[in-house]
Write an enzyme that holds these catalytic residues in place. Structure first.
Site, mmCIF file in Angstrom:
data_model
loop_
_atom_site.group_PDB
_atom_site.id
_atom_site.type_symbol
_atom_site.label_atom_id
_atom_site.label_comp_id
_atom_site.label_asym_id
_atom_site.label_seq_id
_atom_site.Cartn_x
_atom_site.Cartn_y
_atom_site.Cartn_z
ATOM 1 N N ASP A 165 20.164 61.513 21.808
ATOM 2 C CA ASP A 165 20.956 61.096 22.957
ATOM 3 C C ASP A 165 20.729 62.173 24.019
ATOM 4 O O ASP A 165 20.348 63.306 23.703
ATOM 5 C CB ASP A 165 22.441 60.931 22.617
ATOM 6 C CG ASP A 165 23.147 60.105 23.704
ATOM 7 O OD1 ASP A 165 22.563 59.926 24.793
ATOM 8 O OD2 ASP A 165 24.278 59.647 23.470
HETATM 9 C C1 BGC Z 1 24.640 58.059 26.591
HETATM 10 C C2 BGC Z 1 23.536 57.133 26.120
HETATM 11 C C3 BGC Z 1 22.596 56.837 27.257
HETATM 12 C C4 BGC Z 1 22.030 58.159 27.765
HETATM 13 C C5 BGC Z 1 21.066 58.001 28.913
HETATM 14 C C6 BGC Z 1 24.083 59.289 27.277
HETATM 15 O O1 BGC Z 1 25.113 59.992 27.917
HETATM 16 O O2 BGC Z 1 25.433 58.451 25.506
HETATM 17 O O3 BGC Z 1 24.110 55.947 25.641
HETATM 18 O O4 BGC Z 1 21.579 55.989 26.844
HETATM 19 O O5 BGC Z 1 23.112 58.961 28.235
HETATM 20 O O6 BGC Z 1 21.732 57.599 30.052
#
Ligand code: BGC
Length: 789
Positions: free
Chosen positions: A229
């Site tokens: 993530d």
């Molecule tokens: C989120 C993800 C997301 C990623 C990119 C993170 O803060 O938890 O779900 O895909 O950011 O935006």
């Protein structure tokens, strides 16, 4: 053109041609949304996209316009894998048109508690429903050549302390509940799996060999890429050793240095680097790389309308009060009726192609009405609006009140399931005055409804995308027959939600008993049960049959009769209950479903196939799914609270022993389950919380919140508060989301994701100063370099 036609990458050759430094560089991203592609290799462009494509250059929410579909939390109410497939395919087409190769979706985490701020992005409290819909979504996306990246792996069920909260879960529960949706959708072969921010049983998911190697690779034979993530990596060396292939986004050299250190001290080898690089190259080879064509935005707009119709749920309709007719005198009340809300906040937020308030939707359908704002958080203003609302209601045949909780956002948990008090007061005042009230719940997730018995009808329209408001009006006026079914329980209130939520270490004491399984087990009434939803038709269930196909597979059939003239959709749900109970079991669990169309005044037969998986449990001793020998009940219902018929079957299974559980699990009210009971379920002591770091121990993996007692962190936090205030009013969900991102994100990730506002030098400087090295810190902070390279 498909990727098949394009020139394939010779991975073996590339691996031997690339030098070690280049391969190490490839294991972290390039900017926010691309992987780093060595030499002439093409880059893979990633983008968020659960309910629309968020095409943006940086970490801001200002994205290019795209179709906004219902949030996945609402879409799940459709119980329709074919529709979810179509949404996935539409997103895939939009992605290719915009040059996106890997879509960061779907999120299939379990809705463990209705207070989780990101529930709106997740399908369900039930793993079978979440996994089935997740699979369909991925198959849809990948049918277009775009890769899908399923997230957040695993046990990511709250937003508080989201970058480091520790989910303590027993193994059976993990396998049967939190990992189950991921396991079910493996059949769709997602191109990537995104690890979660949180810890699982004391281990950061980004560094969990258990999740990334044992479960994914060994047990499920997963062959795609594992991606972090955004900003989840603390120690890149440790995460690679655990099986994390790609760190995202670009960690500005921090990840590279960490890999070099791990290589030097033998924690990783060159072959670990090769294996991860090869998988990233395979991803590059497998997804479409060139933007192609355009998409038919009219067709996609229509799809978003159809999806909204399928996602909206009619919760209550006393004596067929709905649908309304156009000749009725109608008063529409509530600020939410004039609001363009259609989606949640955070990384899933898109810039919609169009937006419509409920009032616009009424106008579009040429419905006449009077309107009053109805309520306000400001007491004086509220009193005036209340009086106005009461007088508007006097002449109305029906009063439609649009209400809703604040828009949910990534990064912030809900503080309560209550609606703002002025909204409850308005509804109570109206029903007290004898008015015929229709409530439209225009926010997402369960809310407490103290007035539920006294209103005529309740429609749950949630956050249903750019056509959600129109679809809701079309249900109210009968242009379409409602068909959605709740993918989560609406509890009566918060009294049994338990305290094990929101902390930095969360004990999942309730084990398997989440959602309807919890309320079944503690014999508590719900406001609206899982699977519930009404239509304007009356559908009768005939007798059910379960035809055995072999030892443990069955075709379950039931005859359905639509007694009304209107065509209808019915979602037949099949639950199983283990009567012999050799092991701890929920009273019933969903094992199959089918949504069928029934023409007015006709009958049809619905068939649901069950296989061995419907009856299995995770055998911790044998480390596999086993089948208990004994008697099972197969139930057919219109919801988990409305079982229409059932029958018993005997199944010969391989598990013939009995496992004892602490007595508390006979009635597993969370607050009654002691630490000792939970430890017995875990099979070991509850892991103790790691003591917080002190001065001298801080690293870039720490947050400002960890360092809050140090002067430099105090200064940085108050600077963040100032900025947050400029973004949104203090206390609002947006303000809280900003503050969480600023203060609860490790400094290495802040540097990577702040669009240059905090450089690596500044982050390192803060750490040095918090560790008491003031001058070294100042020097780093003043250093011009904005990254580590
Ligand atoms: C989120 C993800 C997301 C990623 C990119 C993170 O803060 O938890 O779900 O895909 O950011 O935006």
């Amino acid at each position: 053109m498909t990727q098949m036609d394009a020139e394939r990458i010779d991975i073996k050759k590339l691996l031997s041609d690339l030098d070690l430094e280049e391969k190490m560089r490839m294991l972290s991203g390039d900017g926010m949304w691309h992987n780093y592609a060595a030499g002439e290799l093409p880059e893979v462009r990633m983008s968020d996209g659960p309910n629309g494509i968020r095409m943006t250059e940086d970490s801001s929410l200002a994205a290019l316009p795209s179709v906004c579909y219902p949030t996945l939390g609402m879409l799940a109410n459709s119980w329709d894998p074919a529709l979810v497939y179509n949404i996935g395919a539409a997103l895939g087409r939009e992605a290719t048109a915009m040059g996106v190769n890997l879509l960061l979706a779907p999120g299939v985490n379990i809705k463990r508690n209705p207070l989780c701020g990101r529930n709106f992005e997740y399908f369900s409290e039930d793993p079978y429903l979440a996994g089935t819909l997740g699979k369909a979504y991925i198959q849809g996306v990948q049918s277009t050549g775009v890769g899908a990246c399923v997230k957040h792996f695993a046990a990511n069920n709250q937003e508080s302390h989201r970058m480091y909260s520790d989910s303590i879960v027993d193994e059976r529960t993990l396998r049967e509940l939190y990992l189950k949706p991921f396991e079910l959708l493996m059949e769709a072969e997602p191109a990537a799996v995104m690890c979660a921010y949180n810890k699982l049983n004391g281990e950061q998911c980004a560094e969990s060999e258990f999740l990334l190697k044992k479960v994914l690779r060994d047990d499920w034979h997963y062959r795609g890429v594992t991606v972090s993530d955004w900003g989840a990596v603390r120690d890149r060396g440790a995460s690679l050793a655990a099986g994390l292939d790609l760190e995202m986004p670009d960690s500005l050299g921090i990840g590279y240095d960490s890999l070099a250190a791990a290589l030097a001290d033998g924690r990783i080898t060159e072959s670990d680097i090769d294996a991860a690089t090869a998988r990233i190259l395979e991803l590059t080879d497998n997804v479409y790389l060139e933007p192609y064509g355009d998409y038919d935005s009219d067709a996609h707009d229509k799809l978003s309308y159809a999806a909204a119709v399928d996602s909206i749920v009619l919760l209550k309709n006393d004596s067929g009060f709905l649908p309304l007719t156009k000749d009725m005198r109608v008063a529409v009340l509530g600020e939410k009726a004039a609001s363009e809300e259609m989606q949640g906040g955070g990384s899933s937020h898109v810039t919609p192609l169009k937006s419509l308030t409920p009032l616009d939707a009424l106008d579009e359908r040429a419905i006449s009405y009077t309107y009053g704002k109805g309520y306000s958080p400001d007491k004086k203003e509220n009193a005036r609006l209340y009086d106005e609302a009461m007088s508007l209601a006097v002449d109305a045949d029906a009063v439609i009140v649009y209400v809703g909780a604040p828009t949910p956002s990534e990064g912030v948990d809900r503080s309560s399931i209550d609606l703002p008090p002025e909204q409850d007061a308005l509804i109570s005042g109206l029903v007290g005055g004898g008015h015929r009230v229709v409530v439209v719940l225009a926010s997402q997730g369960p809310v407490r409804m103290p007035w539920a018995k006294r209103v005529r009808s309740i429609l749950y329209s949630g956050l249903c995308g750019q056509n959600g408001a129109l679809a809701a009006v079309d249900v109210l006026y009968g242009r379409v027959n409602p068909r959605g079914r709740l993918a989560e329980t609406f509890p009566v209130d918060e009294s049994e939600l338990g305290s094990d939520f929101g902390g930095s270490r969360v004990l999942y004491r309730e084990s398997l008993f989440v959602g309807y399984k919890y309320y079944d087990a503690i014999k508590r009434r719900t406001l609206f049960p899982f699977g519930h939803g009404l239509s304007f038709s009356e559908v009768d269930y005939g007798a059910m049959h379960a035809k055995r196909l072999d030892g443990s597979s069955f075709d379950v059939t039931v005859q359905l009769t639509n007694n009304s003239v209107r065509d209808a959709y019915e979602t037949v749900q099949v639950y199983v209950s283990d009567r012999t109970s050799r092991v701890l079991r929920p009273e019933k669990q969903l094992v199959g479903f089918i949504k069928v169309f029934i023409e007015g005044k006709t009958s049809t037969t619905a068939t649901v196939r069950l296989d061995r998986r419907a009856f299995e449990f995770w055998n911790t001793q044998k480390q596999c799914f086993s089948l208990c020998d004994g008697e099972y009940k197969i139930m057919v219902g219109a919801s988990s609270g409305d079982i229409k018929s059932e029958m018993s079957v005997k199944i010969t299974g391989d598990f013939t022993e009995r496992i004892e559980y602490p007595d508390a699990y006979k009635m597993p009210i969370r607050s009654n389950i002691t630490d000792a009971d939970f430890a017995a379920l875990l099979g070991h002591d509850i892991p103790t919380e790691q003591p917080p770091q002190k001065k001298g121990e801080f690293t870039l993996g720490n947050t400002l919140d960890d360092m809050r007692h140090c002067l430099v962190a105090k200064i940085a936090i108050s600077a963040a508060k100032k900025q947050a205030k400029a973004v949104a009013p203090i206390g609002s969900v947006e303000y809280q989301a900003f503050m969480t991102a600023a203060t609860q994100t490790p400094l290495c990730a802040v540097a990577a994701m702040s669009n240059g506002a905090v450089s690596v030098g500044m982050a390192k400087g803060i750490v040095e100063m918090a560790n008491g090295h003031f001058f070294k810190g100042i020097k780093l902070m003043l250093s011009k370099s904005d990254n580590n390279r």
